[in-house]
Design an enzyme around this catalytic site. Structure first.
Site, PDB file in Angstrom:
ATOM      1  N   HIS A 493       0.813  -1.212   0.000  1.00 10.19           N
ATOM      2  CA  HIS A 493       0.000   0.000   0.000  1.00 10.19           C
ATOM      3  C   HIS A 493       0.842   1.256   0.000  1.00 10.19           C
ATOM      4  O   HIS A 493       0.500   2.247  -0.624  1.00 10.19           O
ATOM      5  CB  HIS A 493      -0.932  -0.015   1.216  1.00 10.19           C
ATOM      6  CG  HIS A 493      -2.195  -0.747   0.935  1.00 10.19           C
ATOM      7  ND1 HIS A 493      -3.037  -1.198   1.907  1.00 10.19           N
ATOM      8  CD2 HIS A 493      -2.754  -1.116  -0.239  1.00 10.19           C
ATOM      9  CE1 HIS A 493      -4.065  -1.811   1.353  1.00 10.19           C
ATOM     10  NE2 HIS A 493      -3.909  -1.775   0.052  1.00 10.19           N
ATOM     11  N   GLU A 730     -14.046  -5.339 -23.576  1.00  8.64           N
ATOM     12  CA  GLU A 730     -13.108  -5.785 -22.541  1.00  8.64           C
ATOM     13  C   GLU A 730     -13.176  -7.288 -22.325  1.00  8.64           C
ATOM     14  O   GLU A 730     -12.616  -7.819 -21.385  1.00  8.64           O
ATOM     15  CB  GLU A 730     -13.308  -5.019 -21.226  1.00  8.64           C
ATOM     16  CG  GLU A 730     -14.716  -5.007 -20.709  1.00  8.64           C
ATOM     17  CD  GLU A 730     -14.872  -4.193 -19.431  1.00  8.64           C
ATOM     18  OE1 GLU A 730     -13.876  -3.836 -18.790  1.00  8.64           O
ATOM     19  OE2 GLU A 730     -16.031  -3.930 -19.070  1.00  8.64           O
ATOM     20  N   ASP A 754      -9.322  -5.342 -18.352  1.00  5.44           N
ATOM     21  CA  ASP A 754     -10.022  -6.626 -18.357  1.00  5.44           C
ATOM     22  C   ASP A 754      -9.732  -7.409 -19.627  1.00  5.44           C
ATOM     23  O   ASP A 754      -9.625  -8.636 -19.587  1.00  5.44           O
ATOM     24  CB  ASP A 754     -11.529  -6.408 -18.184  1.00  5.44           C
ATOM     25  CG  ASP A 754     -11.876  -6.248 -16.719  1.00  5.44           C
ATOM     26  OD1 ASP A 754     -11.349  -7.039 -15.912  1.00  5.44           O
ATOM     27  OD2 ASP A 754     -12.628  -5.324 -16.374  1.00  5.44           O
ATOM     28  N   CYS A 801      -9.951   3.093 -22.897  1.00  5.49           N
ATOM     29  CA  CYS A 801     -10.047   3.703 -21.573  1.00  5.49           C
ATOM     30  C   CYS A 801      -9.350   2.851 -20.512  1.00  5.49           C
ATOM     31  O   CYS A 801      -9.311   3.211 -19.348  1.00  5.49           O
ATOM     32  CB  CYS A 801     -11.501   3.949 -21.175  1.00  5.49           C
ATOM     33  SG  CYS A 801     -12.423   2.431 -20.976  1.00  5.49           S
TER      34      CYS A 801
END
Ligand code: PEP
Ligand code: MG
Length: 875
Positions: A493, A730, A754, A801
Site C-alpha cells: 500500500h 473488454e 479486463d 479507456c
C-alpha cells in the site's frame, strides 16, 4: 562518427547514453574486482547498445544480454547489459547483429527493455570492459559524467605483454593438441545454471592466475584456452554439457582441479549460493522480522552486508518512478511500549472504544478528502477497525485482565499470524493494513491521536526500514522528495500511495539503507532502481539540471495541454480522462482533458447501506458535467459484482467472481437499479453532453436489452433527444464479435485492463503475475486491431479507456491500430498530448503493423520503446 585514434591505441565511444560510473560501484565482485577486465560501467538512460568502435562480433549468447566485439587491432570489448541479466533468458533484449558480423562504430547492436530489466535485474549498471588478457589496457576513461551515445568514453592502448595468444583467444592448434607434454585431463558435467557466461568465465580465468599450466577446455570437438574469457564464452557451453578440462605443465593437476571445481561446484555462479543473496527483484518478504514490529527500529550492527560508502549505489525495486536529489532523513520511528496488565475491565474497554472512535473519526475525515487510491486504503482500514474478530479477541483479553493496548496488539498480531500461515503473497497488503491500524490505535491510546507530522527539511529523501501508509500521509509532501525503504514490496500500500502522490520511491533496498547517515546527500533514481549514496557534487548537480529540464518540459506540456490534440500531420486524436470522483474531474479539467472517456460510477454505490437514490445520482452526474464545462461525459453504468459485494445487493456465492455476475450482467440481474441509474444519467443537462457506456458486454443481446430500457427511461422522463450508447470492449468475445456489436453500439471503448486479464487468463490483481500482465501483448493488440477494423464500415468511434491509454509508450501503437480517443488518468494528459503532437500517422501505422507481428509483449515493448526514445524524450 570518426575520432582520431591514438597511435597503437584505440578510442572507444560511448555505446549507450547514461552516466559513466567506476567499476567499483557494480554490485558484483567479478566486475567490480576487474576479473573480466578493466573499463567502466554506464548507468543507462538509453535502451540501445551501439558499437563503441569498428570490429567484429565475437560472442553474443542466446540470452542477448552481453556482446563481445573484437576491434581491428585485436582489443576485445565486452559490454554486459545489467547485472544478473543472463537469467532473463533473452526476455527484454533484441539483438541486431550476429557473431561473425562486422560492425562500424555507432552501429546498433542490442536494444533492450530498460523497464523490464530494471524490474528484474540486480542492477542496470552496464560494464564496458577491455577484456583481461586481450593485450590492451585502459589508458584514460571518462568517469562520473553524463554521456551520450558516441561521446568519447575510453582510450585504450596495446600492452607489450600481449601474451602468446593469437588474438582469437583460442589456443593455437599445436598447443591444444600438445599430447607429448605431461598433463592431466578430466571430463566433467557443467553444473552452472546459465552455462559458461561472462561471470563464470572470468572466475575460471582468475582461478588460474597463480598457476603455470597450459590449460584448455574442450567441448563438442572445439577447444578453448581456459585463460581467455572470450574463448570460454565462445564455446557456448550450457548447463548439463559434458566438457573436458585438459592441462599440461607441472601444476596441471591443480589447474584441472580448480577449473573442474568451478564448473561443477555449488558456488559456480560467482558467489554464495543464490538463495543467500539478496535479489532486489525477489519481493522483499512482506512478513520480515521488521514488519512484525512497526514501531521499533532493528539493530543496525548485524546488517553490514552492503558497504554504504560514498559512491555506492544500492539496487532496489521500483515502487514509484522518478528522480530525486536530496538529503537522507531517517524516519524517527518510536517504539510504542505497552503494559500487559489492565486497570479493570470497564476502564480498559472504555479506553479501547474511545481510541477506536478517535481513529474512526480521523479515517473518515481522510476518506472524504482522499484521492481514489488513498481512499481505498483508508476504507480498508475502516473496515478492519470494526472487524468483529479483532474486537472480540481484544475484548476477551481485556476481560481476562489485560490492558486495552496489549489486547489490541495481541488481537492484531494473532490475525497477522493467521494470514501468514496461508502463505498467500496477496495477503501482504492485509498485513500492512493490520500493522498500520495497530499503530494508529496504540497512538490514540497513548494520547497521541493527532500523530504530529514529521518535521522534514526541504528535499528530504526519507529512508526507513519500512513505512506504513498512515506514516506516509502524515509527512509534509511539499518537502518530501523521495522514499527509500529497506523492506517493502512494489505492490504494498505504501508503494501504491507513493505512486499516487507522485513521489519517487524504491523499496526492498536491503540492509544497506540502515547504514546511511542522516543528512547524507542522496540521488534516488527510481527510473533505474538505484539509490546512489553521496554520489558526488558533480553528479548531484547534473541530476538537478536534469530535473530542472524535466520540470521545464512538463511545465511547457501543461501550458499546451488545454489545446485540442492533433498528430503532426493533422489527424485529430482526442485525449480524455478517466474519473471516479469530483476531485478527479477537477484534475481532468486542470490537465486539459477534452472530456471524460470513463466515469466509474461505482464510487457512488460502495461503502453504504442503501443504493444512492436517483436524485442523489443525478446531482452527482450533473455536478461532474458542470466541472467538465460542457465537454463530453461518458458515464459507465454500474460495473460491480463478483469481488466487490455491496450489502444491499446480496449475490449468490461465486467460485470464480471475475467470471461471475459482473458489469452489465449484474445490471440486467437487478434491472431496478439500472433503470434508476439510466434515468439519473438521462436527466443531465445539457442533453447531449452525457453518453452511456456499458461494461463487460459479450454479445448484442445485452446491448439490445439495455437500449430498450434507455428508451423506456427517456419516455418516463419526457426526454426526446437521443443519447449515444457505447460498449466496453473488454472481453475477447466482444472484440471477436465487434462487427455485429457495431450495428447496435454507437461507439466502442476498449477496456484493456479486463481485456488483458481475460485474453491472457491472468488475474489482474495477482501480484506474482503483475510483471507479465502487459496489455501490449500481441494477442491483446490483435483484438484491438480487430475491434478498430470492425468499427470502420459504420464509422464508430474507437476509444481506449483501460490502463494502456495512460502509457505514453503505447500511444503510437494504439493510434496506428485505429484508435481515435485515449482516456487516461488526468496527470498524464499533458504528456500524452505533447507526444501525439510529435507523431505522424505514418509513424503510428508503421509501429502498429510491426507490433502485431511480434511474438511477445516484451518484443512489442522494446519496439515501442525505440520509437518512444526518439519521440518522447525530445518532446
Ligand atoms: C478496463 O477493464 O480496462 C476498464 C477500464 O475497466 P475497469 O478497470 O474499471 O475494470
Ligand atoms: Mg473493466
Amino acid at each position: 562518427m570518426r575520432v582520431t585514434e591514438p597511435q597503437g591505441g584505440l578510442i572507444l565511444l560511448a555505446p549507450l547514453s547514461g552516466w559513466s560510473t567506476p567499476l567499483e560501484e557494480i554490485p558484483d565482485p567479478v566486475f567490480a574486482g576487474r576479473m573480466l577486465g578493466d573499463g567502466l560501467a554506464v548507468d543507462p538512460t538509453g535502451a540501445t547498445l551501439h558499437a563503441p568502435c569498428d570490429g567484429e562480433i565475437v560472442t553474443l549468447p542466446e540470452s542477448r544480454h552481453a556482446v563481445t566485439l573484437r576491434a581491428d587491432g585485436g582489443a576485445e570489448i565486452l559490454m554486459h547489459i545489467g547485472i544478473d541479466t543472463v537469467g532473463l533468458g533473452g526476455a527484454g533484449f533484441e539483438a541486431h547483429v550476429r557473431p561473425g558480423r562486422r560492425v562500424a562504430a555507432g552501429e546498433r547492436l542490442i536494444t533492450f527493455d530498460l523497464d523490464l530489466i530494471a524490474r528484474h535485474a540486480r542492477s542496470l549498471l552496464t560494464p564496458i570492459l577491455v577484456m583481461e588478457g586481450c593485450g590492451f589496457t585502459v589508458v584514460r576513461s571518462s568517469e562520473n559524467r553524463e554521456i551520450a551515445v558516441g561521446d568519447v568514453l575510453m582510450e585504450i592502448a596495446s600492452t607489450a605483454a600481449a601474451g602468446r595468444r593469437d588474438g582469437t583467444g583460442e589456443l593455437r592448434s599445436a598447443e591444444a593438441r600438445d599430447e607429448t607434454a605431461p598433463g592431466e585431463a578430466r571430463r566433467v558435467r557443467v553444473a552452472l545454471e546459465h552455462g559458461i557466461h561472462a561471470r563464470p568465465a572470468a572466475q575460471i580465468v582468475n582461478a588460474l592466475k597463480g598457476l603455470a599450466a597450459q590449460i584448455s577446455l574442450v567441448a563438442q570437438g572445439r577447444s578453448a584456452n581456459a585463460r581467455s574469457t572470450v574463448a570460454l564464452m565462445k564455446l557456448g557451453v550450457r548447463k548439463g554439457d559434458e566438457v573436458e578440462v585438459r592441462a599440461t605443465g607441472e601444476d596441471s593437476g591443480s589447474a584441472v582441479d580448480a577449473v573442474a571445481a568451478l564448473l561443477t561446484g555449488p558456488h559456480g555462479e560467482g558467489g554464495p549460493p543464490r538463495s543467500t543473496q539478496r535479489s532486489p527483484v525477489a519481493r522483499a518478504p512482506a512478513q520480515s522480522a521488521d514488519a512484525s514490529n512497526p514501531t521499533s527500529e532493528r539493530p543496525q550492527a548485524a546488517s553490514n552486508a552492503v558497504d554504504v560508502r560514498a559512491g555506492v549505489a544500492l539496487p532496489g525495486v521500483i515502487a514509484s518512478r522518478g528522480l530525486a536529489v536530496g538529503q537522507a532523513v531517517r524516519l524517527a520511528v518510536r517504539e510504542i511500549e505497552v503494559t500487559q496488565a489492565g486497570a479493570g475491565v470497564a476502564h480498559e474497554t472504555l479506553q479501547l472504544d474511545r481510541a477506536r472512535a478517535q481513529v474512526r473519526v480521523r479515517l473518515e475525515a481522510a476518506r472524504a478528502s482522499a484521492s481514489n487510491t488513498a481512499r481505498e486504503i483508508v476504507e480498508a482500514h475502516l473496515e478492519l477497525l470494526d472487524d468483529p474478530e479483532l474486537t472480540d479477541t481484544a475484548q476477551a483479553l481485556i476481560v481476562a485482565g489485560a490492558s486495552a493496548a496489549y489486547s489490541w496488539r495481541q488481537a492484531i498480531r494473532g490475525s497477522i499470524e493467521a494470514l501468514r500461515a496461508l502463505g498467500d503473497a496477496r495477503m501482504a497488503e492485509r498485513v500492512d493494513d493490520l500493522l498500520d491500524l495497530e499503530r494508529q490505535v496504540l497512538l490514540s491510546l497513548g494520547g497521541n491521536a493527532g500523530a504530529a507530522a514529521e518535521e522534514l527539511p526541504p528535499d528530504a529523501i526519507v529512508i526507513a526500514e519500512d513505512l506504513l501508509p498512515s506514516q506516509l500521509v502524515a509527512l509534509d509532501a511539499s518537502r518530501l522528495a523521495g522514499i527509500g525503504l529497506a523492506a517493502g514490496g512494489a505492490t504494498s500500500h505504501v508503494s501504491i500511495l507513493a505512486a499516487a502522490m507522485g513521489i519517487p520511491a524504491l523499496v526492498a533496498l536491503g540492509p544497506g539503507v540502515r547504514r546511511i547517515a542522516p543528512g547524507t546527500p542522496l540521488l534516488l533514481d527510481a527510473d533505474a532502481g538505484l539509490l546512489h549514496v553521496d554520489p558526488g557534487t558533480e553528479r548531484l548537480n547534473a541530476t538537478r539540471r536534469q530535473l530542472e529540464r524535466r520540470a521545464a518540459r512538463s511545465a511547457a506540456e501543461r501550458a499546451a495541454a488545454q489545446q485540442d490534440c492533433y498528430t503532426a500531420d493533422g489527424v485529430r486524436i482526442e485525449v480524455f480522462a478517466n474519473i471516479g470522483s469530483l476531485a478527479e474531474a477537477q484534475a481532468a479539467a486542470r490537465n486539459g482533458a477534452e472530456g471524460c472517456g470513463l466515469l466509474r460510477t461505482e464510487f457512488l454505490f460502495l461503502e453504504r447501506e442503501t443504493p444512492p437514490s436517483e436524485a442523489e445520482q443525478h446531482a452527482e452526474y450533473q455536478q461532474l458535467a458542470e466541472v467538465l464545462g460542457g465537454k463530453p461525459l461518458t458515464v459507465r453504468t454500474l460495473d460491480i459484482g463478483g469481488d466487490k459485494p455491496i450489502p444491499y445487493l446480496p449475490m449468490p456465492a461465486e467460485e470464480n467472481p471475475a467470471l461471475g455476475l459482473r458489469g452489465v450482467r449484474t445490471s440486467l440481474w437487478r434491472p431496478d437499479l439500472l433503470r434508476q441509474q439510466l434515468r439519473a444519467i438521462l436527466g443531465v443537462r445539457p442533453y447531449g453532453q452525457c453518453r452511456i457506456l456499458l461494461p463487460m458486454i459479450t454479445d448484442v443481446a445485452e446491448i439490445r436489452s439495455v437500449r430498450a430500457m434507455v428508451e423506456e427511461a427517456c419516455a418516463g422522463i419526457g426526454r426526446h433527444e437521443p443519447i449515444e450508447v457505447g460498449v466496453m470492449i473488454e472481453t475477447p468475445a466482444s472484440a471477436l464479435l465487434a462487427e455485429s456489436i457495431a450495428v447496435e453500439a454507437d461507439f466502442f471503448s476498449i477496456g484493456t485492463n479486463d481485456l488483458t486479464q481475460y485474453t491472457l487468463a491472468m488475474d489482474r490483481g495477482h501480484p506474482e503475475l503483475a510483471a507479465r500482465l502487459d496489455a501490449l501483448h500481441p494477442a491483446v493488440l490483435r483484438l484491438i486491431a480487430r475491434t478498430a477494423e470492425a468499427a470502420q464500415p459504420r464509422q464508430r468511434m474507437v476509444a481506449v479507456c483501460g490502463g494502456l491509454a495512460s502509457d505514453p509508450v503505447a500511444a503510437p501503437i494504439l493510434i496506428g491500430l485505429g484508435v481515435h480517443e485515449l482516456s487516461a488518468v488526468p496527470s498524464v494528459i499533458p504528456r500524452l498530448k505533447a507526444l501525439i503532437r510529435k507523431l505522424t500517422m505514418a509513424d503510428c501505422t508503421g509501429v502498429a503493423r510491426q507490433a502485431l507481428e511480434q511474438s511477445s509483449a516484451e518484443a512489442v515493448r522494446a519496439l515501442a520503446m525505440r520509437l518512444a526514445e526518439r519521440e518522447i524524450e525530445t518532446v
